[in-house]
Structure formats: C-alpha cells, structure tokens
Design an enzyme around this catalytic site. Structure first.
Site, PDB file in Angstrom:
ATOM      1  N   SER A   1       0.816  -1.218   0.000  1.00  0.00           N
ATOM      2  CA  SER A   1       0.000   0.000   0.000  1.00  0.00           C
ATOM      3  C   SER A   1       0.848   1.266   0.000  1.00  0.00           C
ATOM      4  O   SER A   1       0.347   2.348  -0.234  1.00  0.00           O
ATOM      5  CB  SER A   1      -0.950   0.008   1.202  1.00  0.00           C
ATOM      6  OG  SER A   1      -0.238   0.237   2.392  1.00  0.00           O
TER       7      SER A   1
ATOM      8  N   LYS B   1       1.195   4.557   6.854  1.00  0.00           N
ATOM      9  CA  LYS B   1       0.521   5.384   5.849  1.00  0.00           C
ATOM     10  C   LYS B   1       1.074   6.804   5.931  1.00  0.00           C
ATOM     11  O   LYS B   1       1.781   7.157   6.885  1.00  0.00           O
ATOM     12  CB  LYS B   1      -1.002   5.447   6.116  1.00  0.00           C
ATOM     13  CG  LYS B   1      -1.756   4.126   5.971  1.00  0.00           C
ATOM     14  CD  LYS B   1      -1.928   3.706   4.536  1.00  0.00           C
ATOM     15  CE  LYS B   1      -2.659   2.373   4.422  1.00  0.00           C
ATOM     16  NZ  LYS B   1      -1.891   1.225   4.913  1.00  0.00           N
TER      17      LYS B   1
END
Lengths: 427, 131
Positions: B51, B88
């Site tokens: 991701s 993230k």
C-alpha cells in the site's frame, strides 16, 4: 543547606506495558504476564486487576477468569523487557545527570541541583517524554527523600486524579501527615514483613506513627536502618543515590524445569547450563568466584510423590571465572548429593566468595598460574563475544546438552521485537 | 544499545615497520549513525503489503521508526488505528486527519473523532534489499 529533591519514576505494569507497545490488539484489554516456567502471575494490566487477578497467583487458579474474560496471557520475555528498560533509563538520563537505576522498572532521579520551579510540571514533562519515546507509561513521585518518593508513587498509582504525578515537596506539614496516616506500616519502603509485625504490636500502624516515633527506641529495636527510615519520613534524606551499582556478592542461577527430571545425566546438563549462565554473569561484572553451591529439589506441591532436597558447597582453591572449571566443581557437588529415584523439579547454582578481577593473587605453590589465568580469560572473552554477537549459546559446552528438553516452559512467549532481526514486528 | 562491535582479534605486528597511516586511522562508517537520531526511541519494523509502494516502501522492507520525532503534516507514520498497526502518510485535511496510502489501489482512511487512534512513530528510513 540546600534541600534535597528526588523523583522516583516507576513504569506502570511494566511487563504488560512492554507487550502493549508491540501488540496492537491488546491496547485496552485485560493482559497478564507469567513468571518463569509459566507458573504465577507477575504482571497485570489495570483491566486484569479489576477482574480480580492477584499478584503472584498461580495461573491454574485463574484459568476460569482467563477464559471467561478472554484475558491475554504472555510468558515473561526478559530479552524484550531488558531492552525496553534500557530505553526508559536512557530517556530518564536526559532529565537529570544523576540517576539511580533501582530496578528493571524504577529509577530515582536527583533533582536537588537543577533549580526546577514547578516540580509537578517537570514530572508531567518527564512522563510524557518517556511515553512518547518508548511507549511505556510511567508514574512520577517527587519528594525530599527516597522513602517519601516511594510513598508519593504508591499514592499516585492508587489515586487517578493525580494524573500520574505527585509532588510532596509543596505539601504543608498537616497535609503530609494526613497522607502518611493513610499509608500502612508494611507499605513503607525498607520496613520488612517482620519489622511491620513488631511495629504493629507496639501500636505503630501507619507511616505517620513511625514518623513521630522516638528515634532512640526505633534505633534500639530496628537498628540504624529503621532510624534512617524515621528520619527519611521526617524529610531528612539519609539514603543517598546509588548511581553505581555495587558488584554482586553472590550470583545465582536457578530455575525450575519444564518437566520432572530423574536421571543424573539430565541433571548434569541442567547444572552445567546454570553454571555456564552464572559464570557469564560473573565475568560481565569483572569478578571471580571461589565458592560454588549447587542445590536440587523435588516438586513440593506434589505431596504424594517422595520428596528430597539438598545442597552442596565446594571451595575452589583459587578464584576463577573459567566456565569449564566451574562446571567441573558444580558436577562434583551434584554427584555428591544426587539420589536416584526422585522426580527433580528445580536446581540452582550459586557462586560466592566473589572478588574483583584486579584483586587476584598469584600463588607460588598451587596450580594457579598467571599464564593459565590469562589464557582462560582470553578464551572466555572470545566465547562471550561470539555469544553476544550471534545469540546466546552459539558456543556452549557439550555437557550442557543439545536438546535440553527439561528447559522451562514458555509457551506463550512473544517475539524479541528489539533484539533479534528475525523476530521484529511485522505490520 | 545498537553497538555490538567487539574486537575479537587485534592486529599484531611482532616486528617490521609501523604503518605510515597509523596517525590517520579513523573509525569506519557506521550505518547506525546515519539512520538513528534517537537510539532510545528507534525501532525496526518489517512491512507487509504494497500500500506504500509509491513512497518506496515495499513488501518485506524494514522501516526505521523514530518515536522521538513529532509527526508533521504529510509525514509517513506508523499508526495505531482501531486495534491494528499500519504504515501510511498522515494528512491533515480541513474536515479530519486521513491515513493516505501511496498506491492508487487502496483507499484513504478517514480518522474520525470516535476512532481509537494514535501515531506510534515517524518512519524515517526504509531498508530495501535490491538483489
């Protein structure tokens, strides 16, 4: 004279907190950590405390609660806790030039020379910094003596409205006495169980009673140690900060086995392994020992099986830290007391008559020679270095055994997240 | 804490000429000096999943996480969110904070006020094996 000011920084539920840093799924859940061999509860999260799990409780007594409330259980992971402890102490060293590492999860800071205006604020900053850098929550107790720091810290933990920090230096005499009248005598630092019974018999039930006790009387019955505690409760610092840990006078390695052991050969593996471990500790503090005690015992909880326990000490003619030599004596001690037909559950090796390495005396008449001594020291240095780099027991003595199926149970061990590359956290 | 250099064998020259470089010997480069600003607050974590691949953080990489740094807007962070850790980009937008992936196949995650959320640490380096 300048007033002494100390802070005691104590990690909250330290072993549980270490596990929480690395396990996302247990943040607000009840968690407990078990002692060596998964026997008893030695750390509890606040949630587990609320469910009624007691400190030191055998785990089999808690099985029902564990199942019912889905309590997360961990074996003690000392590699992880030691590393996290070192990190906490490292952060604390940024707050005071004088730090005493009192235990794996507690440290005293000397703040006397630092001219801090707002000690409560200082406590909160320290607490926030340790939490941010290491993930470990701490409580801070600030006072003019170490004994009072201990009391401040206990008070903080019981009473959540302090928000983890309590400064006793600004308390009025009256408020201080009020606080001390709520501290049971057995909870005063330095008052052991026996002394607390004695004091209670004489009507001294709380810290406040001891503070106002006649110090001459205390000195007579509790020795100078007790008198020091009285003075410390009155605010006079008598117990100085120990920034250098004194070398240990005795080094012990003792553990129970994961299962019963009956054969002499297996006990020899155990005793050799424990001796090697103790010798490692001995060398890490640059010392030598000249007395070794070995003990063995059966499981005292199994009342129906035959019981035996014994210990045997041997004097070594000259001090040594050479593992093969120590193992040789340890095995002789073991053979001297081993009896066939018993289920052994625990063994230990205890090294005493410890002297610093600088103090060795060459001896003209015994087998001790400096030449041998340096050869042995060099070999052990290399073994220790290799084991430090490549992991414990990369090099070991054959008599320690290879499979060691008697090793203690640690069935719920978490990973060594900070000390082994192969075990770091994966997210 | 991260220093395990132990001299096992010291170079011994029983006779002969001393090296002309002796006066210029310096310590060799140590990667720790480069990637670790705060030893007590630095942790290594292995990443799984892709991701964050456009931020050069790939599946199997080891990231260096520094808890001493305060996360700024758009820092890459390791965060705790509702019972899980994740890596993230932290993006502070007008309505709320977002955890933004660096891969168009994944959605941004809105961190609303009810979320159980904290920043675990700031990702400062990524160790990526090339061969």
């Amino acid at each position: 004279m300048k007033k002494n000011i100390y802070a005691l920084v104590d990690c909250n539920n330290f072993y549980v907190s270490c596990e929480r840093v690395f396990h996302a799924s247990i943040q607000n859940k009840p968690v407990i950590v078990l002692s060596n061999n998964d026997g008893c509860v030695i750390a509890r999260s606040n949630e587990a405390k609320k469910l009624g799990i007691k400190m030191g409780q055998p785990v089999f007594e808690c099985e029902e609660l564990i199942k019912k409330h889905n309590i997360r259980v961990f074996s003690s992971n000392y590699s992880l806790y030691a590393d996290m402890s070192a990190r906490v102490m490292n952060v604390l060293a940024q707050f005071s030039p004088r730090v005493e590492v009192y235990s794996i999860d507690e440290a005293f800071l000397d703040l006397s020379e630092l001219n801090i205006d707002d000690l409560t604020d200082f406590g909160h900053v320290t607490k926030a910094r340790v939490l941010q850098l290491t993930g470990i929550p701490v409580s801070v107790g600030i006072a003019s003596t170490k004994t009072l720091c201990k009391i401040a810290n206990e008070t903080v933990k019981k009473d959540t409205h302090h928000d983890g920090v309590l400064d006793l230096t600004t308390l009025s005499d009256q408020a201080m006495d009020e606080l001390l009248s709520n501290v049971a005598i057995e909870d005063v630092w330095g008052i052991g169980y026996k002394y607390s019974l004695f004091l209670m018999n004489h009507g001294i039930l709380h810290a406040k009673d001891l503070k106002y006790a006649d110090e001459k009387w205390i000195r007579r019955y509790l020795t100078v140690v007790g008198e020091r505690t009285v003075l410390e409760l009155r605010g006079t610092a008598c117990i100085p900060l120990e920034t250098q840990r004194p070398a240990k006078k005795g080094i012990m390695c003792s553990k129970s086995f994961g299962r019963d052991v009956t054969r002499l050969e297996e006990l020899e593996e155990v005793v050799a392994t424990y001796t090697a471990r103790a010798a490692e500790k001995l060398r890490s503090q640059d010392s030598l020992a000249s007395c070794i005690t070995v003990f063995v015992r059966t499981n005292a909880f199994k009342k129906d099986s035959p019981q035996y326990s014994n210990s045997f000490s041997l004097r070594i003619p000259y001090p040594t830290a050479f593992t093969p030599e120590l193992i040789r004596y340890a095995l002789n001690a073991l053979k001297a007391m081993y009896k066939d037909g018993y289920n052994y559950k625990k063994a230990g090796v205890y090294l005493t008559k410890i002297v610093p390495r600088e103090g060795i005396q060459p001896d003209l008449f015994s087998e001790f020679s400096l030449y041998n001594y340096y050869r042995q020291a060099r070999l052990m240095h290399i073994v220790d270095a290799i084991n430090k780099i490549y992991g414990r027991d990369t090099l070991f003595f054959a008599v320690q055994g290879i499979t060691r199926s008697w090793k203690m149970r640690q069935s719920r061990l978490s990973a060594r997240f900070t000390t082994q590359w192969s075990e770091i956290l994966t997210i | 804490m991260n220093d395990y250099r132990v001299s096992l064998f010291l170079w011994r020259v029983p006779c002969g000429f001393p090296s002309p470089a002796d006066d210029y010997v310096e310590a060799p480069l140590d990667l720790n000096e480069l990637v670790i600003a705060h030893p007590a607050a630095t942790f290594y974590v292995r990443v799984s999943g892709d991701s964050m691949k456009n931020a050069a953080i790939c599946d199997g990489d080891i990231i260096v996480v520094d808890r001493a740094q305060d996360p700024g807007n758009n820092s890459v962070v390791m965060a705790y969110l509702n019972g899980e850790f994740t890596v993230k980009r932290l993006s502070q937008q007008e309505d709320a904070a977002y955890l933004v992936p660096e891969n168009p196949l994944y959605p941004s995650i809105r961190v609303d006020d009810t979320a159980d959320f904290y920043v675990w640490g700031v990702v400062t380096y990524c160790i990526h094996k090339v061969v």
